[in-house]
Design a protein around this motif. Structure first.
Motif, PDB file in Angstrom:
ATOM      1  N   VAL A   1       1.076  -0.682   0.017  1.00  0.00           N
ATOM      2  CA  VAL A   1      -0.019  -0.392   0.164  1.00  0.00           C
ATOM      3  C   VAL A   1       0.916   1.170  -0.014  1.00  0.00           C
ATOM      4  O   VAL A   1       1.056   1.897  -0.859  1.00  0.00           O
ATOM      5  N   THR A   2       2.369   1.192   0.467  1.00  0.00           N
ATOM      6  CA  THR A   2       3.302   2.206   0.751  1.00  0.00           C
ATOM      7  C   THR A   2       3.822   2.822  -0.290  1.00  0.00           C
ATOM      8  O   THR A   2       4.039   4.195  -0.782  1.00  0.00           O
ATOM      9  N   SER A   3       4.260   1.616  -1.216  1.00  0.00           N
ATOM     10  CA  SER A   3       4.655   1.536  -2.260  1.00  0.00           C
ATOM     11  C   SER A   3       3.473   2.272  -3.354  1.00  0.00           C
ATOM     12  O   SER A   3       3.852   3.081  -4.504  1.00  0.00           O
ATOM     13  N   THR A   4       2.811   2.041  -3.468  1.00  0.00           N
ATOM     14  CA  THR A   4       1.817   2.080  -4.289  1.00  0.00           C
ATOM     15  C   THR A   4       0.838   3.572  -4.237  1.00  0.00           C
ATOM     16  O   THR A   4       1.567   4.059  -5.186  1.00  0.00           O
ATOM     17  N   LEU A   5       0.851   4.234  -2.944  1.00  0.00           N
ATOM     18  CA  LEU A   5       0.926   5.606  -2.600  1.00  0.00           C
ATOM     19  C   LEU A   5       2.135   6.146  -3.462  1.00  0.00           C
ATOM     20  O   LEU A   5       2.307   7.811  -4.055  1.00  0.00           O
TER      21      LEU A   5
ATOM     22  N   VAL B   1       5.344   9.009   2.252  1.00  0.00           N
ATOM     23  CA  VAL B   1       4.478   9.521   1.577  1.00  0.00           C
ATOM     24  C   VAL B   1       3.639  10.515   1.755  1.00  0.00           C
ATOM     25  O   VAL B   1       2.761  10.719   1.880  1.00  0.00           O
ATOM     26  N   TYR B   2       3.160   9.933   3.651  1.00  0.00           N
ATOM     27  CA  TYR B   2       2.042   9.876   3.887  1.00  0.00           C
ATOM     28  C   TYR B   2       2.928  11.440   4.652  1.00  0.00           C
ATOM     29  O   TYR B   2       0.990  12.554   5.263  1.00  0.00           O
ATOM     30  N   THR B   3       3.348  11.685   4.589  1.00  0.00           N
ATOM     31  CA  THR B   3       3.984  12.817   6.070  1.00  0.00           C
ATOM     32  C   THR B   3       4.547  13.987   4.393  1.00  0.00           C
ATOM     33  O   THR B   3       4.949  15.176   5.062  1.00  0.00           O
ATOM     34  N   SER B   4       4.993  13.564   3.626  1.00  0.00           N
ATOM     35  CA  SER B   4       5.759  14.164   2.156  1.00  0.00           C
ATOM     36  C   SER B   4       4.744  15.208   2.255  1.00  0.00           C
ATOM     37  O   SER B   4       3.396  15.590   1.478  1.00  0.00           O
TER      38      SER B   4
ATOM     39  N   ASP C   1      12.506  14.239  -3.012  1.00  0.00           N
ATOM     40  CA  ASP C   1      12.214  12.956  -1.838  1.00  0.00           C
ATOM     41  C   ASP C   1      11.927  11.600  -2.308  1.00  0.00           C
ATOM     42  O   ASP C   1      12.342  10.854  -0.346  1.00  0.00           O
ATOM     43  N   GLN C   2      12.046  10.990  -3.376  1.00  0.00           N
ATOM     44  CA  GLN C   2      12.322   9.253  -2.941  1.00  0.00           C
ATOM     45  C   GLN C   2      13.535   8.441  -2.596  1.00  0.00           C
ATOM     46  O   GLN C   2      14.209   7.744  -2.197  1.00  0.00           O
ATOM     47  N   LEU C   3      14.638   9.804  -3.166  1.00  0.00           N
ATOM     48  CA  LEU C   3      16.042   9.911  -3.494  1.00  0.00           C
ATOM     49  C   LEU C   3      16.528  11.558  -3.118  1.00  0.00           C
ATOM     50  O   LEU C   3      16.127  11.627  -2.495  1.00  0.00           O
ATOM     51  N   ASN C   4      17.818  11.485  -2.317  1.00  0.00           N
ATOM     52  CA  ASN C   4      18.615  12.369  -1.955  1.00  0.00           C
ATOM     53  C   ASN C   4      19.634  12.638  -3.855  1.00  0.00           C
ATOM     54  O   ASN C   4      20.283  12.824  -2.993  1.00  0.00           O
ATOM     55  N   MET C   5      19.311  12.481  -4.941  1.00  0.00           N
ATOM     56  CA  MET C   5      19.899  12.033  -5.975  1.00  0.00           C
ATOM     57  C   MET C   5      19.469  12.703  -7.219  1.00  0.00           C
ATOM     58  O   MET C   5      18.302  11.567  -7.589  1.00  0.00           O
TER      59      MET C   5
END
Length: 287
Positions: free
Chosen positions: A8-12, A127-130, A198-202
């Motif tokens: 679920v987290t990955s889907t979002l 993803v829930y707090t971004s 966000d998903q990465l830092n580069m």
């Protein structure tokens, strides 16, 4: 239970950049300009966000830089397709190729590395707090209200349906198309920024990895409706989540990585046969 929560987290998480890019594509198509350049706008947004973070160390500057990078590619697409009436398919595909080459060259010049950038400051949130997640959710409903409940949205849709008639009644067709395509670039650039800070830092070479093309399939499947984009993107996000969570279960990773692209092909081949874009897409006001 943990596996289900992870999916679920990955889907979002996988859906956020797709939704942002597809929302941008909806505005562009509604204004009468094809959105095949979404891949380039996401790529440039991802790169510029890292560039902004690298030089400023500030996340907000990085996000704005990503949106500006996408807007720049959107403006290029608008100038080519509206001002110079270049075939919109050729313009979009050309910009997609240019963005990959341009970002690779800039990485070589700035960091002496063609494959990736240095690590930079990132949002570092789930993803829930971004904040980008909440910007995306707000954008879905604001775009729906803009397109279907405001006077300017009505004019933009009229330009997309019949640019010649819109020009006849005195609407600034070119200006409205420019606004539509640049807004598309801003949204797609924000989607790209989500990937890199966000998903990465580069930034990694060819970071968008075809997500711009998947976003095109999403906006068609959603019938160019912002609210429907939200739900259709979850299908593709779920496919991406499957290939992430089920690697290592005996299935070759190459096959798992093919899932999102196979679903995209399936949707384009069988799911969008009876969906037609606005009648004026690709047309000009003097035709």
């Amino acid at each position: 239970m943990n596996q289900l929560l992870s999916i679920v987290t990955s889907t979002l998480s996988m859906s956020v950049p797709l939704i942002l890019a597809a929302l941008g594509g909806v505005i562009s198509v509604r204004s009468g300009v094809m959105a095949l350049g979404l891949e380039s706008m996401m790529t440039m947004g991802a790169f510029c966000a890292v560039l902004g973070s690298y030089y400023s160390g500030n996340i907000y500057v990085a996000v704005l830089a990503g949106m500006a990078g996408g807007a720049l590619l959107g403006l290029c697409h608008a100038v080519l397709s509206v001002r110079y009436k270049v075939n919109q398919v050729i313009s979009g595909i050309g910009l997609n190729l240019l963005a990959v080459a341009e970002t690779t060259l800039l990485m070589q010049l700035l960091w002496d590395n063609k494959g990736s950038s240095p690590q930079v400051s990132s949002i570092n949130a789930s993803v829930y707090t971004s904040p980008i997640t909440y910007i995306m959710l707000s954008a879905v409903f604001l775009e729906y209200i803009f397109l279907f409940r405001t006077r300017f949205g009505l004019r933009l849709r009229m330009v997309g349906e019949n640019p010649k008639a819109a020009a006849t009644v005195g609407l600034p067709v070119h200006k409205i198309k420019y606004i539509g395509v640049v807004a598309c670039g801003i949204m797609a650039g924000l989607g790209g920024a989500y990937l890199s800070i966000d998903q990465l830092n580069m930034y990694v070479r060819d970071m968008s990895a075809g997500r711009g093309y998947i976003a095109v399939a999403i906006m068609i499947l959603a019938k160019y409706n912002p609210v429907m984009v939200l739900f259709c993107a979850l299908i593709f996000g779920f496919c991406d989540a499957l290939q992430i969570n089920f690697q290592g279960y005996g299935v070759p990773p190459q096959i798992m990585a093919m899932i999102p692209y196979m679903v995209t092909l399936f949707v384009l081949a069988f799911g969008v046969r009876h969906i037609t874009p606005p009648a004026g897409v690709g047309m000009h006001d003097d035709e």
